[in-house]
Design an enzyme around this catalytic site. Structure first.
Site, PDB file in Angstrom:
ATOM      1  N   LYS A 169      -5.461  16.326   3.665  1.00 34.99           N
ATOM      2  CA  LYS A 169      -5.623  16.066   2.112  1.00 34.99           C
ATOM      3  C   LYS A 169      -6.427  14.560   2.369  1.00 34.99           C
ATOM      4  O   LYS A 169      -5.846  13.632   2.686  1.00 34.99           O
ATOM      5  CB  LYS A 169      -4.330  15.807   1.427  1.00 34.99           C
ATOM      6  CG  LYS A 169      -4.989  15.426  -0.132  1.00 34.99           C
ATOM      7  CD  LYS A 169      -3.829  14.150  -0.709  1.00 34.99           C
ATOM      8  CE  LYS A 169      -4.859  12.863  -0.768  1.00 34.99           C
ATOM      9  NZ  LYS A 169      -5.760  12.644  -1.423  1.00 34.99           N
ATOM     10  N   GLY A 200      -7.883  16.618  -3.711  1.00 38.57           N
ATOM     11  CA  GLY A 200      -6.825  16.434  -4.884  1.00 38.57           C
ATOM     12  C   GLY A 200      -6.311  15.014  -4.976  1.00 38.57           C
ATOM     13  O   GLY A 200      -6.441  14.226  -3.671  1.00 38.57           O
ATOM     14  N   GLU A 244      -0.190   5.205  10.202  1.00 40.03           N
ATOM     15  CA  GLU A 244      -1.071   4.230  10.657  1.00 40.03           C
ATOM     16  C   GLU A 244      -1.238   3.357   9.304  1.00 40.03           C
ATOM     17  O   GLU A 244      -2.058   3.708   8.367  1.00 40.03           O
ATOM     18  CB  GLU A 244      -2.226   4.533  10.968  1.00 40.03           C
ATOM     19  CG  GLU A 244      -2.138   5.470  12.223  1.00 40.03           C
ATOM     20  CD  GLU A 244      -1.594   4.805  13.505  1.00 40.03           C
ATOM     21  OE1 GLU A 244      -1.722   3.660  13.410  1.00 40.03           O
ATOM     22  OE2 GLU A 244      -1.170   5.464  14.521  1.00 40.03           O
ATOM     23  N   CYS A 278      -8.482  -1.325   8.795  1.00 37.73           N
ATOM     24  CA  CYS A 278      -7.092  -1.832   8.754  1.00 37.73           C
ATOM     25  C   CYS A 278      -6.854  -2.897   9.957  1.00 37.73           C
ATOM     26  O   CYS A 278      -5.868  -3.594  10.033  1.00 37.73           O
ATOM     27  CB  CYS A 278      -6.196  -0.635   9.049  1.00 37.73           C
ATOM     28  SG  CYS A 278      -6.602   0.420  10.418  1.00 37.73           S
ATOM     29  N   GLU A 378      -2.829  -7.946   2.993  1.00 41.95           N
ATOM     30  CA  GLU A 378      -4.151  -7.188   3.368  1.00 41.95           C
ATOM     31  C   GLU A 378      -5.313  -7.235   2.198  1.00 41.95           C
ATOM     32  O   GLU A 378      -4.763  -6.656   1.192  1.00 41.95           O
ATOM     33  CB  GLU A 378      -3.757  -5.863   3.825  1.00 41.95           C
ATOM     34  CG  GLU A 378      -4.956  -4.962   4.376  1.00 41.95           C
ATOM     35  CD  GLU A 378      -4.761  -3.540   5.064  1.00 41.95           C
ATOM     36  OE1 GLU A 378      -4.138  -2.717   4.350  1.00 41.95           O
ATOM     37  OE2 GLU A 378      -5.066  -3.495   6.220  1.00 41.95           O
TER      38      GLU A 378
HETATM   39  P1  NAP Z   1      -3.735   4.745  -0.168  1.00 49.33           P
HETATM   40  O1  NAP Z   1      -3.392   4.740  -1.455  1.00 49.33           O
HETATM   41  O2  NAP Z   1      -2.666   4.388   0.843  1.00 49.33           O
HETATM   42  O3  NAP Z   1      -4.195   6.207   0.075  1.00 49.33           O
HETATM   43  C1  NAP Z   1      -4.378   7.022   1.341  1.00 49.33           C
HETATM   44  C2  NAP Z   1      -4.050   8.466   1.057  1.00 49.33           C
HETATM   45  O4  NAP Z   1      -2.750   8.615   0.484  1.00 49.33           O
HETATM   46  C3  NAP Z   1      -4.966   9.240   0.031  1.00 49.33           C
HETATM   47  O5  NAP Z   1      -5.481  10.260   0.451  1.00 49.33           O
HETATM   48  C4  NAP Z   1      -4.165   9.142  -1.308  1.00 49.33           C
HETATM   49  O6  NAP Z   1      -4.755   9.912  -2.106  1.00 49.33           O
HETATM   50  C5  NAP Z   1      -2.914   9.333  -0.588  1.00 49.33           C
HETATM   51  N1  NAP Z   1      -1.777   9.239  -1.405  1.00 49.33           N
HETATM   52  C6  NAP Z   1      -1.683   8.177  -2.440  1.00 49.33           C
HETATM   53  N2  NAP Z   1      -0.431   8.271  -3.093  1.00 49.33           N
HETATM   54  C7  NAP Z   1       0.293   9.301  -2.503  1.00 49.33           C
HETATM   55  C8  NAP Z   1       1.584   9.859  -2.590  1.00 49.33           C
HETATM   56  N3  NAP Z   1       2.399   9.264  -3.563  1.00 49.33           N
HETATM   57  N4  NAP Z   1       2.000  10.812  -1.596  1.00 49.33           N
HETATM   58  C9  NAP Z   1       1.254  11.153  -0.561  1.00 49.33           C
HETATM   59  N5  NAP Z   1      -0.143  10.698  -0.646  1.00 49.33           N
HETATM   60  C10 NAP Z   1      -0.589   9.720  -1.326  1.00 49.33           C
HETATM   61  O7  NAP Z   1      -4.977   4.087   0.008  1.00 49.33           O
HETATM   62  P2  NAP Z   1      -6.179   3.591  -1.027  1.00 49.33           P
HETATM   63  O8  NAP Z   1      -5.873   3.838  -2.352  1.00 49.33           O
HETATM   64  O9  NAP Z   1      -7.078   4.643  -0.186  1.00 49.33           O
HETATM   65  O10 NAP Z   1      -6.578   2.267  -0.536  1.00 49.33           O
HETATM   66  C11 NAP Z   1      -5.579   1.229  -1.239  1.00 49.33           C
HETATM   67  C12 NAP Z   1      -5.404   0.185  -0.216  1.00 49.33           C
HETATM   68  O11 NAP Z   1      -4.586   0.705   1.105  1.00 49.33           O
HETATM   69  C13 NAP Z   1      -6.454  -0.399   0.116  1.00 49.33           C
HETATM   70  O12 NAP Z   1      -7.043  -1.556  -0.574  1.00 49.33           O
HETATM   71  C14 NAP Z   1      -6.024  -0.973   1.807  1.00 49.33           C
HETATM   72  O13 NAP Z   1      -5.261  -2.503   1.478  1.00 49.33           O
HETATM   73  C15 NAP Z   1      -5.110  -0.044   2.002  1.00 49.33           C
HETATM   74  N6  NAP Z   1      -5.993   0.828   3.147  1.00 49.33           N
HETATM   75  C16 NAP Z   1      -5.324   0.885   4.330  1.00 49.33           C
HETATM   76  C17 NAP Z   1      -5.968   1.542   5.198  1.00 49.33           C
HETATM   77  C18 NAP Z   1      -5.593   1.499   6.680  1.00 49.33           C
HETATM   78  O14 NAP Z   1      -6.347   2.131   7.586  1.00 49.33           O
HETATM   79  N7  NAP Z   1      -4.543   0.920   7.118  1.00 49.33           N
HETATM   80  C19 NAP Z   1      -7.019   2.658   4.771  1.00 49.33           C
HETATM   81  C20 NAP Z   1      -7.451   2.556   3.631  1.00 49.33           C
HETATM   82  C21 NAP Z   1      -6.742   1.779   2.770  1.00 49.33           C
HETATM   83  P3  NAP Z   1      -5.624   9.310  -3.123  1.00 49.33           P
HETATM   84  O15 NAP Z   1      -6.949   9.003  -2.803  1.00 49.33           O
HETATM   85  O16 NAP Z   1      -5.646  10.391  -4.249  1.00 49.33           O
HETATM   86  O17 NAP Z   1      -4.871   8.320  -3.900  1.00 49.33           O
END
Ligand code: NAP
Ligand code: MG
Length: 471
Positions: A169, A200, A244, A278, A378
């Site tokens: 996903k 999705g 991660e 990250c 972050e």
């Molecule tokens: P995120 O919300 O953690 O999303 C990562 C993945 O998880 C996406 O595919 C997301 O789907 C999915 N997801 C969200 N809610 C979920 C749930 N309840 N159950 C299972 N999967 C779920 O990250 P983001 O929205 O892409 O970014 C938000 C913040 O996360 C950023 O601003 C940053 O601080 C942090 N981030 C960290 C990393 C890293 O490498 N450590 C990478 C990206 C982001 P959706 O896309 O549909 O929400």
């Protein structure tokens, strides 16, 4: 305008049962690029079912067969280098520089998995017994937008090396990048159901993967907040998890470091992937008596950092992925100002001439103390905090005074000293005098930066379950 209305289940492009569309918006211009039809819970269950059936035979494949599949997958992406770079630049706003590196990284993940298969002992002797390292089962791969196909390649190549099957996903914001890699892997001709990809929402598709009893393990990259939700959900069926998560990486410049070298590297470490990384080195720890010199060099370096059209080969910082991410970064810059930190360069608002896209000004704060939110949370954008220290011991304490522990950086002209400091930092990786990546060394976090490791032997073993045969 592109419409992406297929997901990939059981070796076929199928129309999802879901009916909701998500708009794909250009980060550089905020124009609509297309739309993607999202999968729902039923689609996810169908994908898991296909992976479960495929596991019965795929788990019994030989090492040679898996190597051949990995070679075919690598060959399928190799041919389309330009397309991969173009789509990442257009859809994600990744810079040409970053997208090119990311493509190399995608390819190398297959080399690493093949190398592991050529050397790893799947059967070992422990005590008086034989221990078989067996494929864990169906793996759920949940990933974010900041290096979408890089994550697909690393996680899927390791799953396949281990003899596992997968349901992936990606972020819905990466739909065009996902479409391209799905076409490649389809061409590679893997047995049906070995990998399945469902576009999705996290709360729909991600949540089903997290709770479905037929998923044995989740490999997740993303925010710490979502990582915790997934881990809580996963425990009900005792899924294994590799998480991660986020970071707030310290970069310690020791007092004997060559600043002319270490400061430009520190800016690259902070602003890599436009700060949406990250592992970004977002806390720069410098000796108090070197602050003036550091400020001068930082300012010079940031003034020469090119922000703008991600297509241009010289651009170092592109737009934020979305308006939401732009606003998040603006909000943190405002928080820094409110907390009393001082802006050395950058600040609120968009750089001149770049008003249409989600561009932010590469920003550096001084007069930061490690208790401020800008030093603890972050931000995920090009915002760097400079923090001063008096002694080496204090530098180590500040570096470790964080809930995270993903990566750290140390610079010194005395390598032995740098090693000694590095060994006292609580982080999964410490980069000494440079920004090298070792694809066979473990990657992952201490503390709230995650659970488990990817890459190399430890990364492979996270997809294996040990079985001891005792006579
Ligand atoms: P995120 O919300 O953690 O999303 C990562 C993945 O998880 C996406 O595919 C997301 O789907 C999915 N997801 C969200 N809610 C979920 C749930 N309840 N159950 C299972 N999967 C779920 O990250 P983001 O929205 O892409 O970014 C938000 C913040 O996360 C950023 O601003 C940053 O601080 C942090 N981030 C960290 C990393 C890293 O490498 N450590 C990478 C990206 C982001 P959706 O896309 O549909 O929400
Ligand atoms: Mg999200």
């Amino acid at each position: 305008m592109k419409t992406i209305d297929k997901i990939y289940i059981k070796g076929e492009f199928v129309t999802p049962k879901g009916t909701e569309y998500f708009d794909l918006i250009s980060p550089a211009t905020n124009e609509k690029l297309g739309k993607v039809l999202l999968g729902n819970q039923e689609d996810t269950r169908n994908a898991i079912d296909a992976a479960k059936k495929a596991f019965q035979t795929f788990s019994k494949t030989t090492i040679m067969e898996r190597i051949e599949y990995l070679q075919k997958m690598k060959a399928s992406i190799e041919k389309r280098k330009d397309k991969f770079i173009d789509v990442m630049v257009e859809e994600y706003g990744g810079t040409f520089q970053f997208a090119s590196r990311s493509f190399d990284y995608m390819q190398k993940s297959f080399d690493s998995s093949i190398q592991l298969l050529n050397t790893y002992e799947f059967s070992k002797k422990m005590g008086d017994s034989e221990v078989q390292m067996t494929p864990i089962g169906v793996v759920g791969i949940i990933i974010p937008w900041n290096s979408s196909n890089g994550f697909v390649c690393t996680k899927l190549s390791t799953a396949i090396a281990a003899g596992c099957t997968a349901v992936i996903k990606p972020s819905e914001m990466s739909a065009q990048q996902t479409q391209l890699i799905t076409e490649c892997f389809h061409e590679a001709g893997l047995p049906k159901g070995v990998f399945n990809i469902v576009n999705g929402l996290g709360e729909v598709v991600g949540a089903e993967i997290s709770r479905n009893p037929d998923i044995a393990k989740i490999s997740f990259t993303g925010s710490t907040v979502v990582g915790k939700i997934i881990a809580k959900e996963a425990v009900d069926t005792m899924k294994r998890v590799t998480l991660e998560l986020g970071g707030k990486s310290p970069n310690i410049i020791l007092d004997d470091a060559n600043l002319e070298e270490s400061i430009p590297l520190a800016i690259i470490a902070a602003y890599m992937n436009s700060g949406q990384a990250c592992v970004a080195g977002t806390r720069l720890l410098v000796p108090e008596n070197k602050l003036d010199e550091v400020k001068k060099l930082v300012k010079e370096t940031v003034m020469n950092t090119i922000v703008g059209d991600p297509k241009n080969e010289t651009t170092a910082v592109g737009p934020m992925v979305s308006k939401k991410q732009y606003e998040r970064v603006q909000n943190y810059i405002q928080i820094g100002i409110n907390e009393g930190a001082e802006i050395l360069i950058g600040g609120l608002g968009k750089p001149e001439g770049l008003e249409k896209g989600n561009f932010v000004k590469p920003t550096v704060f001084v007069n930061v103390n490690n208790q401020m939110r800008i030093a603890r949370e972050e931000i995920f954008g090009p915002v760097l905090s400079i923090i001063t220290y008096k002694t080496e011991q204090e530098a180590i304490e500040i570096a470790n005074d964080t809930t995270y522990g993903l990566q750290a950086y140390v610079s010194s002209s005395d390598e032995k000293r740098a090693y000694n400091v590095a060994s006292q930092i609580n982080a999964g990786r410490v980069l000494i005098n440079g920004l090298n990546h070792d694809p066979m060394a473990p990657f992952g976090g201490f503390k709230q930066s995650g659970i488990g490791r990817e890459f190399g032997t430890l990364g492979l073993e996270a997809f294996l379950e040990p079985k001891a045969l005792i006579r």
